[in-house]
Design an enzyme around this catalytic site. Structure first.
Site, PDB file in Angstrom:
ATOM      1  N   SER A  73      41.739 157.711  41.363  1.00  0.00           N
ATOM      2  CA  SER A  73      40.641 156.981  41.998  1.00  0.00           C
ATOM      3  C   SER A  73      40.468 157.370  43.454  1.00  0.00           C
ATOM      4  O   SER A  73      41.408 157.839  44.113  1.00  0.00           O
ATOM      5  CB  SER A  73      40.889 155.477  41.922  1.00  0.00           C
ATOM      6  OG  SER A  73      40.943 155.067  40.592  1.00  0.00           O
ATOM      7  N   GLN A  74      39.267 157.112  43.927  1.00  0.00           N
ATOM      8  CA  GLN A  74      38.940 157.277  45.337  1.00  0.00           C
ATOM      9  C   GLN A  74      39.915 156.418  46.168  1.00  0.00           C
ATOM     10  O   GLN A  74      40.225 155.295  45.767  1.00  0.00           O
ATOM     11  CB  GLN A  74      37.500 156.788  45.493  1.00  0.00           C
ATOM     12  CG  GLN A  74      36.891 156.934  46.839  1.00  0.00           C
ATOM     13  CD  GLN A  74      35.565 156.166  46.902  1.00  0.00           C
ATOM     14  OE1 GLN A  74      35.172 155.534  45.940  1.00  0.00           O
ATOM     15  NE2 GLN A  74      34.920 156.219  48.038  1.00  0.00           N
TER      16      GLN A  74
END
Lengths: 278, 831
Positions: A124-125
């Site tokens: 994920s970011q």
């Protein structure tokens, strides 16, 4: 005595042959000293280079944390408070994210974006990792379960905050490499497992927090059962590279009632302002 | 003559390749890439026109070799382009995070333009080399194209798409074999042709499978499912409707149950996953006759209507793997009509996995129908207590907006009216969708229901509607009749027992809307109330997503994009707002921009330099700009109408895989006829004009009478053609939709015949403007001919994309009207 001395001297000399330094040996020595010196110099240089690289990485991480902080300002609704907890920001600033991404995207390890880690999975970011971690409200003595290890980055972040982290990954190859990676980086309080996340981790229940990053069309009932009263479960929903929203499942400490919150990471009002004012 | 055969082979190969690419893109990549294919194909055609204009004279001297080279280029690049494209590290999903991914698009264009460039060069060469046989070559070109499109469609019922690629390559190589055996006279050395053909067949058979194998995107549902330990493919079936893959996952079960209640404690029984084109999971659920293992189904939101009725008669539109039939059986439905468009999916449940599925389709009361939902409903006299439209697309696809460019006629106002017509009094229409935040699908459905109820003259549509929300789905209920107090009590109890929220119920309080699955604001309730109130138009206008109801004219249910919201969405993109943006639409816009640039480079640049070399004194009345404008206008107009027709016939024929070849072939054939007749028409009109009205012969046919109206115009055939197009197109606008509704229940073959009859006059006239003007340009300023050809090709490339963009915002009727306007503009330009 003399011969003794001579002998001794001979012996000295003999010893000298062994211990003192004849010219060719000196030459050899100096070469090896030179080699050693060069080696040491290289080592020092490499170390300082590594130190420089480390400093660079630290700077990149600092920039990443600054970005997360900036993003968090627009996420107050999801967070339920104004900013991400400072201890989480510190952890995110420490964990070597570049170790958790494949070589070919390592240059982007600290970029403000999700990254592919193979097998159709993504890490994920950074902002979303921080946000989800924040939503779990992890305290130092907590035990946390993660379903969907991926590369192990989220588990590493949690490991700094919780007492113990249990993490399950369905894709064996990912599970193996994440386990090896977490061990190599010294995350002793993370237990990894390859397999089905549906039944949670019965030996370690109940959990203070659960994070389910594996896409699911349902929330597995065993996971809800393994959540402590007052515990929190976070589920990101969406497609690869396109997170849609986060689901926060809460188990009420008093009556055990289970509710969910659907949270957009970013505050977004679907009506234009003109209409809202009316 | 074998030359004609060679032309037909190349032409068939090119069209078959185009159809096949459309399928392959849907399988390995995401659906909307299919839309690029038409424009890419035309780009190759256009570039070949420019290429021939520049070096055609030289190539004509070595006709056989050049023809063979073109055909071989087609065959080789048809295989290699796809193999290369599959190996490009292009990640369409990451475009918003990594705009440099867009740089892959021009590479893809160029790759796929190559085969079409090769094919078009062959045909162009043949046309140029034998000017006296142009008519026949053109006819064989059209026959080949039509045969290729239809033939591949039929082949896809029996062949897997990767095998079909070998066939396509074989067509090209056979044409090359004929070409290399071509004598200057046009005759063929038969022995050499036979030997080369044998070699071609051997080459295609020997092609390593890895060259044609499909590499599924690793992000697709099927790829993910197969990574699970123990998961394996049990069966694979292919048709133009999709590649079906059945996956069993015994070690770690699928447990597919969208919207399942948090209170549910029973694990779903074993399931087989069926993926269509590697995505859109539907489950075949194990059924041994016992009801207990199915109890989990009662905890899904789709169970709602069964709690409101006893022993209902049920229609399920989209049977998929059959789980919704189980749900109906579980609740004592007396009869169940299950409609599924894909016959192979039906066969999987009914035959191959019948034992696993508990012989579902043989149960008393269960009837399965292979049909498209709208056609089935239109042809049905029966009325039902429950019409259920279950959730068949995947959550990921919905979240990523991958369907935003695809039309859906199941969710339009007209569709809702049809469903309501088939509900008994007190019956329910139930539609479940994935939950999106902020609400999009669910509010659009709600608005559609409101509009449909209003069209039926219902004053208070809100009293007929309920919206229930689980943690990840919403279910809309439309009752044929007002909801009673008892109904509402049952809905409340149903929701309460399953931790579902009431998003809307007549007369409910706002606080009631946020009990279990808590939103910062009760957006679903607020939206529903606004859509029922007087502020509806204002709400639709101010909402940052387009949630206005879709119609048969503008059937883009999955497109919620509004330009106005773009700046804000882009700004929020990096802050976890990526799924707010329906980037399918943006990608289409980006395609338009890039195609425009490429078209300019590939087509216009060489032609401009050509024009400069052979400057002629300007001929009277035929300025360059007039020629440019004319061919630009008719290029845009032709494809506007063709694409609008394809979309319109998707509704009638049930699926793009039927509509595209039928409409394409119809247009190819009848436009060909029209262009063939154009010169004769000119001669006839010239003859008529020569006679003065006073000396008119006594016997004059009705057709002549009609022609005479046009004689006074300066350029009568063109005026006649444009008038014909205008009339036919307007007639389509007025007549087509009511006619479709009436003829919808007809069997497929008859519907195809009707479609061709409808297309014939329109396409016939549309075939005329191009040759009519080209003849004039050739006579007045021959150097402008390739230039005109290039501009026309250029316009075709862009209009294919623009037509969809326009249809998404204005509707297909508007696209057709714009096309008529363009034709009139063309006629005025070249008066």
């Amino acid at each position: 005595m003399r011969w003794l001395r001579r002998g001794a001297r001979r012996s000295d000399a003999w010893q000298g042959c062994r211990t003192s330094t004849p010219s060719h040996a000196i030459v050899a020595r100096s070469w090896s000293a030179l080699a050693l010196g060069v080696f040491l110099a290289l080592l020092v240089a490499a170390r300082s280079l590594t130190a420089a690289a480390q400093a660079d990485l630290a700077a990149e991480r600092a920039r990443m944390v600054a970005t997360i902080e900036a993003h968090a300002k627009q996420a107050s609704i999801a967070l339920g408070r104004d900013s991400i907890a400072p201890e989480i920001l510190k952890v995110v600033g420490d964990v070597p994210r570049h170790e958790f991404v494949p070589d070919r995207v390592r240059g982007d390890a600290y970029a403000d974006r999700p990254l592919p880690i193979g097998y159709g999975q993504t890490v994920s970011q950074p902002f979303i990792v921080a946000l989800m971690t924040d939503l779990l409200r992890v305290r130092p003595g907590d035990v946390v379960l993660e379903v969907g290890t991926g590369s192990g980055y989220q588990a590493a972040v949690l490991a700094h905050l919780a007492r113990r982290v249990y993490t399950i990954e369905i894709v064996p190859a990912l599970a193996d490499s994440a386990a090896a990676r977490l061990q190599r980086l010294g995350y002793g309080n993370v237990a990894t497992r390859s397999g089905d996340g549906y039944y949670g981790w019965e030996e370690a229940e109940p959990f203070d927090g659960i994070i389910v990053t594996a896409a699911a069309s349902q929330i597995p009932p065993p996971l809800i059962r393994q959540l402590k009263p007052g515990g929190r479960m976070v589920i990101p929903l969406g497609a690869p590279f396109a997170l849609q929203h986060l689901v926060l499942v809460e188990r009420n400490a008093d009556d055990g009632r289970v509710t969910t919150k659907q949270l957009l990471p970013v505050s977004f009002v679907p009506l234009t302002s003109g209409s809202r004012q009316r | 003559m074998l030359l004609f055969l060679a032309v037909a082979l190349v032409s068939a190969g090119a069209l078959a390749y185009e159809v096949r690419l459309t399928r392959l893109f849907s399988i390995v990549q995401w659906h909307h890439y299919a839309y690029m294919v038409i424009s890419i194909a035309l780009l190759g055609y256009g570039a070949s026109g420019a290429f021939l204009a520049l070096v055609g004279d030289g190539l004509r001297r070595h006709l056989g070799a050049a023809f063979a080279a073109g055909a071989a280029l087609f065959a080789v690049s048809a295989v290699t382009s796809f193999a290369v494209a599959e190996r490009l590290p292009f990640n369409a999903l990451a475009v918003l995070w990594e705009p440099r991914q867009l740089l892959f698009l021009p590479i893809l264009y160029t790759l796929f333009a190559l085969p079409f460039f090769g094919a078009a060069t062959c045909i162009g060469l043949a046309l140029a080399a034998f000017p006296e046989r142009v008519g026949r070559i053109y006819r064989y070109d059209l026959i080949g194209a039509a045969a290729g499109a239809i033939g591949l469609m039929l082949a896809l019922f029996v062949l897997f798409p990767d095998t079909a690629l070998r066939l396509v390559a074989l067509l090209g190589l056979l044409a090359a074999a004929l070409g290399i055996s071509l004598r200057e006279s046009g005759a063929i050395r038969k022995g050499r042709a036979a030997a080369c053909s044998a070699a071609a067949i051997a080459a295609c058979a020997a092609l390593p499978p890895s060259w044609t194998a499909l590499h599924l995107s690793e992000y697709k549902g099927l790829s993910q499912a197969l990574l699970v330990p123990g998961a394996k493919v049990l069966a694979e079936d292919s048709s133009p409707l999709g590649l079906l893959t059945v996956v069993s996952s015994p070690t770690i079960p699928l447990r597919h149950a969208p919207g399942l209640s948090l209170y549910n404690a029973t694990e779903p029984p074993a399931q087989l996953g069926v993926f269509t084109d590697g995505d859109g999971l539907t489950a075949i659920t194990a059924f041994d006759g016992r009801r207990e293992p199915l109890n989990y189904l009662d905890s899904t939101p789709t169970a709602l209507p069964y709690h409101l009725l006893e022993k209902p008669e049920v229609l399920i539109l989209g049977a998929g793997g059959g789980t919704d039939i189980l749900l109906a059986l579980l609740h004592g439905a007396t009869t169940i009509d299950a409609v599924e468009i894909n016959p192979q999916l039906v066969r999987l449940v009914a035959e191959r996995f019948a034992a696993f599925a508990g012989h579902l389709y043989e149960r008393p009361g269960v009837r399965v129908h292979v049909a498209e939902a709208r056609s089935f409903v239109a042809g049905r006299r029966d009325r039902y207590d429950v019409i259920q439209i279950p959730l068949l697309d995947s959550f990921a696809a919905a979240a990523a907006g991958t369907h935003s460019l695809s039309e859906s006629y199941v969710y339009t106002i007209e569709a809702f009216e049809q469903y309501l017509d088939h509900l008994r009094p007190g019956g329910y229409l139930a539609i479940t969708r994935w939950l999106k935040l902020p609400p999009r699908d669910s509010l659009r459905l709600f608005a559609t229901a409101v509009s449909a109820l209003e069209r039926r003259g219902i004053g208070e549509p809100g009293r007929h509607l309920a919206l229930v929300r689980s943690w990840n789905t919403t279910t809309l209920l439309v009752k044929n009749g007002p909801l009673t107090g008892q109904d509402m009590a049952k809905i409340r109890r149903f929701a309460d027992e399953r931790a579902f929220d009431l998003a809307f119920l007549p007369g409910m309080a706002r606080e009631e809307a946020n009990q279990f699955n808590i939103l910062d604001q009760p957006l679903f309730f607020d939206g529903a109330v606004a859509l029922l109130g007087r502020e509806r138009d204002e709400f639709l206008r101010d909402y940052k997503f387009d949630i206005a109801p879709t119609t048969d004219d503008r059937p883009y249910f999955f497109d919620f994009f509004k330009w106005r919201a773009l700046p804000e969405l882009l700004e929020r993109r990096a802050i976890g707002g990526v799924a707010l943006l329906d980037w399918g639409y943006l990608l289409l816009a980006a395609t338009l921009v890039q195609a425009a640039a490429l078209a300019l480079v590939l087509i216009l640049a060489p032609l401009l330099s050509l024009g400069r070399d052979r400057r002629e004194p300007a001929a009277a009345g035929l300025a360059r700009w007039r020629v440019a404008l004319y061919f630009l206008a008719i290029g845009f107009a032709f494809l506007f109408i063709e694409i609008a027709s394809i979309q319109r016939f998707v509704l009638f024929l049930g699926h793009p895989v039927y509509a595209i070849p039928v409409v394409l072939c119809g247009f190819l054939f009848f436009a060909g006829l029209g262009s063939g007749i154009a010169p004769k028409l000119t001669a006839r009109l010239e003859a008529l004009r020569a006679r003065s009205p006073q000396s008119a012969p006594i016997r004059i046919s009705a057709a002549d009478r009609l022609f005479r109206c046009f004689v006074r115009v300066r350029y009568p055939p063109l005026a006649l053609a444009i008038a014909g197009i205008g009339t036919a197109a307007l007639l389509h606008l007025v007549v087509a939709l009511p006619l479709f509704r009436w003829l919808m229940p007809l069997p497929g073959a008859l519907k195809i015949a009707v479609s061709l009859v409808l297309i014939a006059p329109l396409a016939f006239f549309m075939g005329m403007p191009f040759p009519l003007a080209l003849v004039r340009v050739a006579a007045a300023r021959s150097a402008l001919v390739p230039w005109a050809w290039g501009i026309n090709g250029c316009a075709s490339v862009l209009s294919a994309i623009l037509a969809i963009l326009l249809a998404m915002s204005l509707g297909f009727n508007a696209v057709v009207l714009i096309a008529i306007g363009l034709y009139v503009l063309a006629a005025v330009t070249l008066r």
